[in-house]
Design a protein around this motif. Structure first.
Motif, PDB file in Angstrom:
ATOM      1  N   LEU A 179       0.842  -1.187   0.000  1.00  0.00           N
ATOM      2  CA  LEU A 179       0.000   0.000   0.000  1.00  0.00           C
ATOM      3  C   LEU A 179       0.883   1.245   0.000  1.00  0.00           C
ATOM      4  N   ALA A 180       0.345   2.341  -0.515  1.00  0.00           N
ATOM      5  CA  ALA A 180       1.077   3.606  -0.477  1.00  0.00           C
ATOM      6  C   ALA A 180       0.089   4.757  -0.452  1.00  0.00           C
ATOM      7  N   ILE A 181       0.579   5.900  -0.007  1.00  0.00           N
ATOM      8  CA  ILE A 181      -0.210   7.134  -0.007  1.00  0.00           C
ATOM      9  C   ILE A 181       0.416   8.095  -1.007  1.00  0.00           C
ATOM     10  N   GLY A 182      -0.445   8.738  -1.786  1.00  0.00           N
ATOM     11  CA  GLY A 182       0.014   9.766  -2.711  1.00  0.00           C
ATOM     12  C   GLY A 182      -0.792  11.038  -2.506  1.00  0.00           C
ATOM     13  N   SER A 183      -0.527  12.026  -3.339  1.00  0.00           N
ATOM     14  CA  SER A 183      -1.355  13.234  -3.378  1.00  0.00           C
ATOM     15  C   SER A 183      -1.551  13.598  -4.833  1.00  0.00           C
ATOM     16  N   ASP A 184      -2.737  14.123  -5.140  1.00  0.00           N
ATOM     17  CA  ASP A 184      -3.131  14.355  -6.530  1.00  0.00           C
ATOM     18  C   ASP A 184      -3.571  15.800  -6.693  1.00  0.00           C
ATOM     19  N   THR A 185      -2.768  16.589  -7.424  1.00  0.00           N
ATOM     20  CA  THR A 185      -3.086  17.986  -7.697  1.00  0.00           C
ATOM     21  C   THR A 185      -3.571  18.158  -9.131  1.00  0.00           C
ATOM     22  N   GLY A 186      -2.966  17.386 -10.048  1.00  0.00           N
ATOM     23  CA  GLY A 186      -3.398  17.416 -11.443  1.00  0.00           C
ATOM     24  C   GLY A 186      -3.335  16.035 -12.074  1.00  0.00           C
ATOM     25  N   GLY A 187      -3.182  15.013 -11.237  1.00  0.00           N
ATOM     26  CA  GLY A 187      -3.080  13.639 -11.730  1.00  0.00           C
ATOM     27  C   GLY A 187      -1.968  12.850 -11.071  1.00  0.00           C
ATOM     28  N   SER A 188      -1.391  13.370 -10.001  1.00  0.00           N
ATOM     29  CA  SER A 188      -0.161  12.809  -9.434  1.00  0.00           C
ATOM     30  C   SER A 188      -0.322  11.488  -8.696  1.00  0.00           C
ATOM     31  N   ILE A 189      -1.555  11.014  -8.523  1.00  0.00           N
ATOM     32  CA  ILE A 189      -1.799   9.651  -8.061  1.00  0.00           C
ATOM     33  C   ILE A 189      -2.167   8.767  -9.240  1.00  0.00           C
ATOM     34  N   ARG A 190      -3.078   9.248 -10.071  1.00  0.00           N
ATOM     35  CA  ARG A 190      -3.605   8.411 -11.164  1.00  0.00           C
ATOM     36  C   ARG A 190      -2.586   8.188 -12.272  1.00  0.00           C
ATOM     37  N   GLN A 191      -1.865   9.219 -12.656  1.00  0.00           N
ATOM     38  CA  GLN A 191      -0.906   9.073 -13.758  1.00  0.00           C
ATOM     39  C   GLN A 191       0.227   8.099 -13.425  1.00  0.00           C
ATOM     40  N   PRO A 192       0.856   8.168 -12.233  1.00  0.00           N
ATOM     41  CA  PRO A 192       1.852   7.147 -11.884  1.00  0.00           C
ATOM     42  C   PRO A 192       1.248   5.746 -11.806  1.00  0.00           C
ATOM     43  N   GLY A 193       0.002   5.657 -11.327  1.00  0.00           N
ATOM     44  CA  GLY A 193      -0.659   4.357 -11.298  1.00  0.00           C
ATOM     45  C   GLY A 193      -0.768   3.763 -12.688  1.00  0.00           C
ATOM     46  N   ALA A 194      -1.145   4.609 -13.656  1.00  0.00           N
ATOM     47  CA  ALA A 194      -1.322   4.121 -15.028  1.00  0.00           C
ATOM     48  C   ALA A 194      -0.029   3.588 -15.616  1.00  0.00           C
TER      49      ALA A 194
ATOM     50  N   LEU B 282      -0.394  18.258   4.985  1.00  0.00           N
ATOM     51  CA  LEU B 282       0.058  18.077   3.601  1.00  0.00           C
ATOM     52  C   LEU B 282       0.752  19.362   3.176  1.00  0.00           C
ATOM     53  N   VAL B 283       2.025  19.298   2.811  1.00  0.00           N
ATOM     54  CA  VAL B 283       2.754  20.502   2.397  1.00  0.00           C
ATOM     55  C   VAL B 283       2.112  21.014   1.110  1.00  0.00           C
ATOM     56  N   ALA B 284       1.588  22.238   1.147  1.00  0.00           N
ATOM     57  CA  ALA B 284       0.720  22.733   0.087  1.00  0.00           C
ATOM     58  C   ALA B 284       1.480  23.069  -1.189  1.00  0.00           C
ATOM     59  N   PHE B 285       0.901  22.662  -2.302  1.00  0.00           N
ATOM     60  CA  PHE B 285       1.321  23.110  -3.637  1.00  0.00           C
ATOM     61  C   PHE B 285       0.226  24.048  -4.143  1.00  0.00           C
ATOM     62  N   SER B 286      -0.958  23.501  -4.414  1.00  0.00           N
ATOM     63  CA  SER B 286      -2.087  24.289  -4.893  1.00  0.00           C
ATOM     64  C   SER B 286      -3.294  23.934  -4.030  1.00  0.00           C
ATOM     65  N   SER B 287      -3.628  24.818  -3.103  1.00  0.00           N
ATOM     66  CA  SER B 287      -4.556  24.469  -2.023  1.00  0.00           C
ATOM     67  C   SER B 287      -5.956  24.116  -2.489  1.00  0.00           C
ATOM     68  N   SER B 288      -6.401  24.636  -3.608  1.00  0.00           N
ATOM     69  CA  SER B 288      -7.754  24.326  -4.075  1.00  0.00           C
ATOM     70  C   SER B 288      -7.792  23.048  -4.914  1.00  0.00           C
ATOM     71  N   LEU B 289      -6.648  22.407  -5.083  1.00  0.00           N
ATOM     72  CA  LEU B 289      -6.563  21.213  -5.926  1.00  0.00           C
ATOM     73  C   LEU B 289      -5.979  19.999  -5.202  1.00  0.00           C
ATOM     74  N   ASP B 290      -5.029  20.209  -4.287  1.00  0.00           N
ATOM     75  CA  ASP B 290      -4.318  19.109  -3.620  1.00  0.00           C
ATOM     76  C   ASP B 290      -5.290  18.142  -2.937  1.00  0.00           C
ATOM     77  N   THR B 291      -5.113  16.851  -3.203  1.00  0.00           N
ATOM     78  CA  THR B 291      -5.975  15.833  -2.592  1.00  0.00           C
ATOM     79  C   THR B 291      -5.165  14.582  -2.281  1.00  0.00           C
ATOM     80  N   PRO B 292      -4.957  14.234  -0.993  1.00  0.00           N
ATOM     81  CA  PRO B 292      -4.284  12.966  -0.666  1.00  0.00           C
ATOM     82  C   PRO B 292      -5.183  11.791  -1.018  1.00  0.00           C
TER      83      PRO B 292
END
Length: 491
Positions: free
Chosen positions: A170-185, A204-214
């Motif tokens: 198992l692992a935890i990621g964060s997705d701002t524009g695809g950063s969980i789904r794209q590596p998964g693919a 969660l160290v913020a990149f884009s607060s209205s988009l970041d999703t663990p």
């Protein structure tokens, strides 16, 4: 390699709960696996062997005392280095936070600990989650276990590679524009982005607060759902957290695994089936669409005309928010400090620190964002991008009046060679072409392996309405039931 490292999280949890193996044995098997292969994969930035074994022993002691264990107790997990971990280095892949040990845990990490999972360590990532290949880490790139000369996706390539290399179940990621789904693919694993606000951003160290999703990363849809259930839910410490229970994603994954999608209506996004994707990717996607239809799903084409503007809108909104968020890294309060010899002003120290601490991609996005927010340009750039975001949300809402979920390829292409796109930022940004709209909308999305192209994994993306995360798990599990899981060549 120990058989324990080949097992799913569900299988491991069952063995630990039943006393057929111990959490310590499971943890040691995975630590041994990391020691054997991670010099070639570089999935981890820090391995916390001592902490992992201590957590595993605590689980074994609880079982021996007759306590009832949670559904993932004793299961190892790798955590993307964007989440704070008390006493364990959190660098966000950047030199500016090298060696920083936070004094507190993020909510996600605390929930993992409370659930009895065993944190193995922190995984590599593009610096401050800005990238699509994990080549922008200040500590060197991660390699794709399918082909060590290729990228594992980004920004969470370390978490996905750890799964594909059997270093963690198992692992935890964060997705701002695809950063969980794209590596998964591109690694042949499962990556899920929950509804925005469905998982806590506290710590969660913020990149884009209205988009970041663990969100959860796993090798099977059910494992991802179990992890989602552990980390999801309302958090009063996060002002954007949704005060509502997590949809029953585990039940949905189990229902989908029966292979019955009767009554489910799926929309194929017209704008994501034309030019821009490799032929092999589209061939695997079409075969998967046919498979979903055979499981009983009704397939229709749905047009989302404003999706084509998602990429430019994202690259105005996200850099603008990153420009604001990264202003806190000034060499004064914590992290790297350069040039503080008593002879320089605060402004000079700040400038030298940011010059030395930030990499090229982070600087590029800060500059883009600062320009977009500057006087005289705010309305022309940032303001217009937010209007496009509204139009994309309307496209999603209109689509979900017609269908239960949307499907598309996750990425336009399979994993590309390391170094192939670093000289051309635009080509790198195209890796997230199909995933970005979901972030702008705020709804959930999941990538599940759907086939191979030239011997490399292809992912199918399922997108659902906000707070309907269970729908995406059902569809993904149904596809997995006929396509199966994918195993990379042995390292």
């Amino acid at each position: 390699m120990s058989d324990l490292t080949r097992m799913t999280a569900t299988e491991i949890a069952g063995l630990v709960a039943g006393g057929e193996t111990s959490a310590v044995e499971v943890t040691r098997a995975h630590l041994d696996r990391i020691a054997a292969v991670d010099d070639r994969v570089h999935a981890f930035l820090h391995v916390d062997s001592e902490g992992a074994l201590a957590a595993a022993r605590a689980v074994d002691e609880r079982r021996a005392a007759g306590e009832e264990l949670g559904p993932l107790a004793g299961v190892p997990v790798a955590v993307k280095d964007v989440l704070t971990t008390k006493g364990v280095p959190t660098t966000v892949g950047s030199k500016i936070l090298e060696g920083w040990r936070p004094p507190y845990d993020s909510t996600i990490v605390q929930r993992l600990r409370d659930a009895g999972t065993v944190m193995l360590g922190k995984t590599n990532m593009d610096e401050f989650a800005m990238g699509s290949s994990t080549e922008y880490s200040a500590y060197g790139p991660t390699h794709n276990p399918w082909d060590l000369d290729r990228i594992p996706g980004g920004s969470g390539g370390g978490s996905a590679a750890a799964l594909a290399a059997y270093e963690a179940p198992l692992a935890i990621g964060s997705d701002t524009g695809g950063s969980i789904r794209q590596p998964g693919a591109v690694t042949g694993t499962v990556g899920a982005k929950p509804t925005y606000g469905g998982t806590s951003r506290y710590g969660l160290v913020a990149f884009s607060s209205s988009l970041d999703t663990p969100g959860p990363c796993a090798r099977t849809v059910l494992d991802a759902a179990l992890l989602h259930q552990v980390i999801g839910g309302h958090d009063p410490r996060d002002s954007t957290s949704i005060p509502a229970p997590v949809p029953d994603v585990v039940a949905a994954a189990k229902l989908g695994a029966t292979g019955d999608l009767t009554g489910v209506k799926l929309g194929v996004v017209t704008e994501f089936t034309g030019e821009g994707a490799e032929p092999g990717v589209m061939a695997a996607f079409r075969e998967s669409v046919d498979a979903l239809a055979k499981l009983g799903a009704e397939i229709v084409e749905v047009s989302c005309p404003h999706f084509r503007y998602a990429l430019p809108a994202y690259y105005l909104i996200a850099p603008s928010e990153c420009s604001s968020n990264l202003a806190r890294f000034d060499g004064v309060r914590f992290g790297l400090r350069v040039g503080d010899d008593g002879n320089r002003s605060l402004e000079e120290v700040m400038s030298l620190t940011r010059e030395a601490g930030f990499g090229a991609e982070v600087k590029r996005r800060i500059m883009i964002g600062t320009y977009a927010l500057s006087s005289g340009y705010y309305d022309a750039y940032y303001g217009q991008a937010q209007k496009v975001r509204t139009l994309i949300t309307r496209d999603f809402n209109a689509a979900f009046e017609q269908v239960d979920a949307l499907i598309s390829p996750t990425t336009p292409f399979v994993a590309f060679p390391i170094g192939a796109r670093t000289s051309d930022p635009y080509q790198m940004y195209l890796a997230d072409l199909f995933t970005i709209p979901t972030n702008l909308y705020g709804g959930p999305g999941i990538s599940v392996p759907c086939g191979l192209s030239d011997g490399l994994p292809v992912g199918l993306q399922v997108m659902a309405p906000t707070m309907a995360d269970d729908r995406m798990y059902r569809v993904a599990a149904a596809l997995e039931s006929v396509v199966g899981t994918f195993t990379p060549p042995a390292l």
